[in-house]
Design a protein around this motif. Structure first.
Motif, mmCIF file in Angstrom:
data_model
loop_
_atom_site.group_PDB
_atom_site.id
_atom_site.type_symbol
_atom_site.label_atom_id
_atom_site.label_comp_id
_atom_site.label_asym_id
_atom_site.label_seq_id
_atom_site.Cartn_x
_atom_site.Cartn_y
_atom_site.Cartn_z
ATOM 1 N N ASP A 1 0.958 -1.165 -0.006
ATOM 2 C CA ASP A 1 -0.249 -0.068 -0.058
ATOM 3 C C ASP A 1 0.895 1.309 -0.222
ATOM 4 N N ASN A 2 0.642 2.127 -1.025
ATOM 5 C CA ASN A 2 1.350 3.377 -0.972
ATOM 6 C C ASN A 2 0.493 4.620 -0.422
ATOM 7 N N ASN A 3 1.195 5.750 0.007
ATOM 8 C CA ASN A 3 0.709 6.876 0.136
ATOM 9 C C ASN A 3 0.989 7.882 -1.016
ATOM 10 N N VAL A 4 -0.010 8.257 -1.602
ATOM 11 C CA VAL A 4 0.029 9.345 -2.821
ATOM 12 C C VAL A 4 -0.431 10.706 -2.155
ATOM 13 N N TRP A 5 0.544 11.449 -1.948
ATOM 14 C CA TRP A 5 0.233 13.051 -1.429
ATOM 15 C C TRP A 5 -0.195 14.031 -2.504
ATOM 16 N N ILE A 6 -1.188 14.614 -2.297
ATOM 17 C CA ILE A 6 -1.713 15.823 -3.113
ATOM 18 C C ILE A 6 -1.586 16.971 -2.491
ATOM 19 N N VAL A 7 -0.754 17.877 -2.815
ATOM 20 C CA VAL A 7 -0.678 19.257 -2.262
ATOM 21 C C VAL A 7 -1.203 20.290 -3.031
ATOM 22 N N ASP B 1 -4.604 23.900 -3.673
ATOM 23 C CA ASP B 1 -5.684 24.346 -3.229
ATOM 24 C C ASP B 1 -7.012 23.905 -4.128
ATOM 25 N N ASP B 2 -7.856 24.722 -4.076
ATOM 26 C CA ASP B 2 -9.175 24.353 -4.732
ATOM 27 C C ASP B 2 -8.761 24.597 -6.573
ATOM 28 N N THR B 3 -7.619 25.201 -6.895
ATOM 29 C CA THR B 3 -7.743 25.270 -8.201
ATOM 30 C C THR B 3 -6.297 24.349 -8.838
ATOM 31 N N ARG B 4 -5.225 24.386 -8.264
ATOM 32 C CA ARG B 4 -3.922 24.030 -8.670
ATOM 33 C C ARG B 4 -3.360 22.925 -7.570
ATOM 34 N N CYS B 5 -2.868 21.916 -8.183
ATOM 35 C CA CYS B 5 -2.013 21.027 -7.132
ATOM 36 C C CYS B 5 -0.953 20.246 -7.827
ATOM 37 N N VAL B 6 0.014 19.821 -6.992
ATOM 38 C CA VAL B 6 0.962 18.744 -7.280
ATOM 39 C C VAL B 6 0.610 17.578 -6.615
ATOM 40 N N VAL B 7 1.222 16.418 -7.316
ATOM 41 C CA VAL B 7 1.024 15.064 -6.795
ATOM 42 C C VAL B 7 2.381 14.369 -6.484
ATOM 43 N N ILE B 8 2.420 14.031 -5.245
ATOM 44 C CA ILE B 8 3.925 13.385 -4.814
ATOM 45 C C ILE B 8 3.710 11.770 -5.028
ATOM 46 N N ASP B 9 4.349 11.324 -5.861
ATOM 47 C CA ASP B 9 4.349 9.570 -5.801
ATOM 48 C C ASP B 9 2.977 9.289 -6.504
ATOM 49 N N CYS B 10 3.041 8.982 -7.843
ATOM 50 C CA CYS B 10 1.883 8.404 -8.247
ATOM 51 C C CYS B 10 1.851 7.021 -8.461
ATOM 52 N N ALA B 11 1.571 6.472 -7.263
ATOM 53 C CA ALA B 11 1.453 4.924 -7.139
ATOM 54 C C ALA B 11 0.172 4.041 -7.605
ATOM 55 N N HIS B 12 0.611 3.368 -8.622
ATOM 56 C CA HIS B 12 -0.363 2.122 -8.838
ATOM 57 C C HIS B 12 -1.605 2.566 -9.842
ATOM 58 N N ASP B 13 -2.358 3.431 -9.303
ATOM 59 C CA ASP B 13 -3.779 3.712 -9.855
ATOM 60 C C ASP B 13 -4.073 4.863 -10.473
ATOM 61 N N PRO B 14 -3.708 5.240 -11.643
ATOM 62 C CA PRO B 14 -3.979 6.666 -12.289
ATOM 63 C C PRO B 14 -5.208 6.970 -12.226
ATOM 64 N N ASP B 15 -6.360 6.328 -12.347
ATOM 65 C CA ASP B 15 -7.658 6.503 -12.318
ATOM 66 C C ASP B 15 -8.137 7.099 -10.876
ATOM 67 N N ALA B 16 -7.630 6.462 -9.954
ATOM 68 C CA ALA B 16 -7.841 6.813 -8.652
ATOM 69 C C ALA B 16 -7.201 8.370 -8.249
ATOM 70 N N ILE B 17 -5.974 8.626 -8.944
ATOM 71 C CA ILE B 17 -5.317 9.812 -8.540
ATOM 72 C C ILE B 17 -5.974 10.964 -9.420
ATOM 73 N N LEU B 18 -6.344 10.511 -10.470
ATOM 74 C CA LEU B 18 -7.184 11.620 -11.465
ATOM 75 C C LEU B 18 -8.287 11.774 -10.595
ATOM 76 N N ALA B 19 -9.087 10.910 -10.167
ATOM 77 C CA ALA B 19 -10.418 11.553 -9.370
ATOM 78 C C ALA B 19 -9.986 12.145 -8.191
ATOM 79 N N ALA B 20 -8.960 11.964 -7.448
ATOM 80 C CA ALA B 20 -8.530 12.624 -6.241
ATOM 81 C C ALA B 20 -8.228 14.158 -6.704
ATOM 82 N N ILE B 21 -7.703 14.354 -7.825
ATOM 83 C CA ILE B 21 -7.352 15.810 -8.333
ATOM 84 C C ILE B 21 -8.461 16.405 -8.981
ATOM 85 N N GLY B 22 -9.392 15.707 -9.380
ATOM 86 C CA GLY B 22 -10.913 16.343 -9.927
ATOM 87 C C GLY B 22 -10.413 17.674 -10.906
ATOM 88 N N GLU B 23 -11.260 18.513 -10.774
ATOM 89 C CA GLU B 23 -10.691 19.606 -11.708
ATOM 90 C C GLU B 23 -9.711 20.495 -11.645
#
Length: 215
Positions: free
Chosen positions: A35-41, A43-65
């Protein structure tokens, strides 16, 4: 899967969210379910992702718009980068990796390369704060940690865990090197700094300094 807010927000709304993804770590002929921790840092407009682990669809859903501005890799073991190309294709965000870990990247993606290098001391803007890159070889030659002073957190990848240094029993790793990195680059941070790790629970610099006999 859902995200939990684990730090922030700052006055301008920057916060840290954790998404946990599951998959396989492969190296030196072995395979382990992790199990990996994916960190999203961001605000409501822009973000970065630290360590895109395993599941692109889940990461994209967490990023949202939100606009994804950077994909940051703490190191290039496959379980920390296997989702990065898919997220990059979907968002156009560049993948950043320390050049010392190209050898590990190429084990997983021999026909592609990261878009940009991470360098020790580099500062990456995220809203009203910066992530400072700290090169911490040992677990991997190009391992980095990312320090967000404004939030009082450091993203340690697999360099430092709740309980001590990351593993050094496989190729491209070295125990004396990781201990030196931790002492020089992490234990110099304020003891109350929260350590957000690549796997498992958070800890603090003070707690881990005590464990390494440097309290």
């Amino acid at each position: 899967m859902s995200t939990d807010i684990v730090a922030g927000p700052t006055p301008a709304g920057v916060r840290v969210e954790r998404l946990v993804t599951s998959g396989t770590f492969t190296l030196d002929g072995g395979e382990w379910e992790v199990d990996n921790n994916v960190w999203i840092v961001g605000d409501d407009t822009r973000c970065v992702v630290i360590d895109c682990a395993h599941d692109p669809d889940a990461i994209l859903a967490a990023i949202g718009e939100r606009e994804l501005t950077h994909i940051l890799c703490t190191h290039a073991h496959n379980d920390h980068i296997d989702g990065a190309p898919g997220v990059a294709r979907a968002t156009g965000a560049p993948i950043h990796l320390h050049p010392g870990d190209r050898v590990l990247w190429e084990l997983t993606f021999p026909d592609t390369a990261p878009d940009a290098d991470l360098e020790d001391g580099q500062r990456i803007p995220v809203g009203d704060l910066e992530l400072q890159v700290r090169h911490t070889p040992g677990h991997a030659p190009g391992a980095v940690c990312l320090y967000a002073e404004a939030l009082g957190v450091v993203f340690s990848g697999d360099t430092l865990f709740n309980g001590g240094p990351g593993a050094t029993g496989r190729s491209f790793s070295d125990y004396p090197t990781i201990v030196f990195s931790i002492r020089e680059q992490l234990l110099t941070l304020p003891p109350e700094t929260i350590v957000l790790t690549g796997h498992g629970d958070a800890t603090t610099i003070g707690a881990e300094a005590a464990g390494l006999g440097q309290a």
